[in-house]
Design an enzyme around this catalytic site. Structure first.
Site, mmCIF file in Angstrom:
data_model
loop_
_atom_site.group_PDB
_atom_site.id
_atom_site.type_symbol
_atom_site.label_atom_id
_atom_site.label_comp_id
_atom_site.label_asym_id
_atom_site.label_seq_id
_atom_site.Cartn_x
_atom_site.Cartn_y
_atom_site.Cartn_z
ATOM 1 N N GLY A 43 0.786 -1.239 0.000
ATOM 2 C CA GLY A 43 0.000 0.000 0.000
ATOM 3 C C GLY A 43 0.812 1.279 0.000
ATOM 4 O O GLY A 43 0.390 2.286 -0.560
ATOM 5 N N GLU A 98 4.265 4.353 5.823
ATOM 6 C CA GLU A 98 3.019 3.589 5.699
ATOM 7 C C GLU A 98 1.952 4.413 4.993
ATOM 8 O O GLU A 98 1.971 5.642 5.041
ATOM 9 C CB GLU A 98 2.493 3.199 7.097
ATOM 10 C CG GLU A 98 2.848 1.799 7.526
ATOM 11 C CD GLU A 98 2.123 0.703 6.745
ATOM 12 O OE1 GLU A 98 1.638 0.964 5.631
ATOM 13 O OE2 GLU A 98 2.059 -0.425 7.254
ATOM 14 N N ASP A 99 1.027 3.724 4.361
ATOM 15 C CA ASP A 99 -0.109 4.426 3.767
ATOM 16 C C ASP A 99 -1.187 4.714 4.812
ATOM 17 O O ASP A 99 -1.818 5.757 4.782
ATOM 18 C CB ASP A 99 -0.692 3.645 2.582
ATOM 19 C CG ASP A 99 -0.985 2.197 2.918
ATOM 20 O OD1 ASP A 99 -0.354 1.661 3.848
ATOM 21 O OD2 ASP A 99 -1.840 1.587 2.262
ATOM 22 N N ASP A 102 -4.409 1.775 10.999
ATOM 23 C CA ASP A 102 -5.802 1.414 11.220
ATOM 24 C C ASP A 102 -5.921 0.933 12.682
ATOM 25 O O ASP A 102 -6.025 1.742 13.597
ATOM 26 C CB ASP A 102 -6.133 0.328 10.189
ATOM 27 C CG ASP A 102 -7.608 0.046 10.054
ATOM 28 O OD1 ASP A 102 -8.355 0.373 10.973
ATOM 29 O OD2 ASP A 102 -8.030 -0.502 9.026
HETATM 30 C C1 PRP Z 1 -2.579 -2.068 5.326
HETATM 31 C C2 PRP Z 1 -1.623 -0.908 5.496
HETATM 32 C C3 PRP Z 1 -0.912 -1.209 6.773
HETATM 33 C C4 PRP Z 1 -1.927 -1.992 7.572
HETATM 34 C C5 PRP Z 1 -2.521 -1.103 8.601
HETATM 35 O O1 PRP Z 1 -1.922 -3.090 4.679
HETATM 36 O O2 PRP Z 1 -0.761 -0.784 4.414
HETATM 37 O O3 PRP Z 1 0.241 -2.000 6.537
HETATM 38 O O4 PRP Z 1 -2.957 -2.431 6.652
HETATM 39 O O5 PRP Z 1 -3.490 -1.799 9.339
HETATM 40 P P1 PRP Z 1 -3.399 -1.993 10.907
HETATM 41 O O6 PRP Z 1 -3.098 -0.660 11.532
HETATM 42 O O7 PRP Z 1 -4.798 -2.472 11.249
HETATM 43 O O8 PRP Z 1 -2.380 -3.026 11.208
HETATM 44 P P2 PRP Z 1 -2.662 -4.354 4.057
HETATM 45 O O9 PRP Z 1 -2.619 -5.490 5.044
HETATM 46 O O10 PRP Z 1 -4.014 -3.950 3.583
HETATM 47 O O11 PRP Z 1 -1.721 -4.775 2.867
HETATM 48 P P3 PRP Z 1 -1.310 -3.961 1.545
HETATM 49 O O12 PRP Z 1 -0.483 -2.778 2.024
HETATM 50 O O13 PRP Z 1 -0.504 -4.914 0.756
HETATM 51 O O14 PRP Z 1 -2.557 -3.504 0.856
#
Ligand code: PRP
Length: 174
Positions: A43, A98-99, A102
């Site tokens: 991401g 990070e993007d 959450d």
């Molecule tokens: C997303 C984002 C972070 C994580 C945040 O990745 O890039 O790494 O979720 O979520 P959290 O705070 O609940 O841990 P994702 O797992 O969607 O993978 P991607 O980046 O490959 O889309």
């Protein structure tokens, strides 16, 4: 299949403007350093690629890929490293890119894991932050936008691996 309705939350212009602000802050804070920026796949790739071109200090880039581990991953907080760094971070000024933050579980894990590898310093920059979703206390050092608890896609963020190429960040109304 019905096409999902997209509602623009943050336009490409707003994102570009914010990235310039974040980069200016990072440039100031790291003016006498040579930071290693660590992008968290997948991401963060779009954000990282725009961010580094606005940062005016010599820097290095590496990537990690992580995924939540096991069936009940959303709440377990156990994260598996799918791709580790190519280099040691000992004595380096590390900036994790990070993007989105959450639940905070991914960054909480990464911060601990990378923190144990003897970096000189370690900080986090995130483009987006959804504070309402937090399961563990985590605050990024640099944050672009705090956003409401809606499912967002675009600018690197996906839904079933789609939409990462959108220029805007949109709310997905399925
Ligand atoms: C997303 C984002 C972070 C994580 C945040 O990745 O890039 O790494 O979720 O979520 P959290 O705070 O609940 O841990 P994702 O797992 O969607 O993978 P991607 O980046 O490959 O889309």
């Amino acid at each position: 299949m019905a096409k999902e309705a997209l509602e623009v939350l943050l336009s490409a212009e707003q994102i570009n403007e914010k990235i310039k602000e974040l980069a200016a802050e990072i440039t100031k804070d790291y003016h006498d350093k040579n930071p290693l920026l660590i992008g968290v796949l997948k991401g963060a790739v779009v954000f990282l690629s725009d961010l580094i071109r606005e940062i005016d200090v010599p820097l290095e880039v590496d990537f990690m890929a992580v995924s939540s581990y096991g069936a009940d991953t959303a709440s377990s907080g156990i994260v598996r490293i799918q791709k580790d760094l190519d280099q040691s971070i000992k004595d380096k000024d590390v900036l994790i890119v990070e993007d989105i933050v959450d639940t905070g579980l991914t960054l909480n894990y990464l911060f601990e894991n990378l923190g144990s590898r003897y970096p000189k310093s370690i900080k986090v920059v995130t483009l987006l932050d959804k504070p309402d979703r937090r399961k563990v206390k985590f605050e990024a050092d640099y944050c672009g936008f705090k956003i409401p608890d809606r499912f967002v896609i675009g600018y690197g963020l996906d839904f079933n691996e789609n939409y990462r190429n959108l220029k805007d960040i949109c709310i997905l109304n399925a």
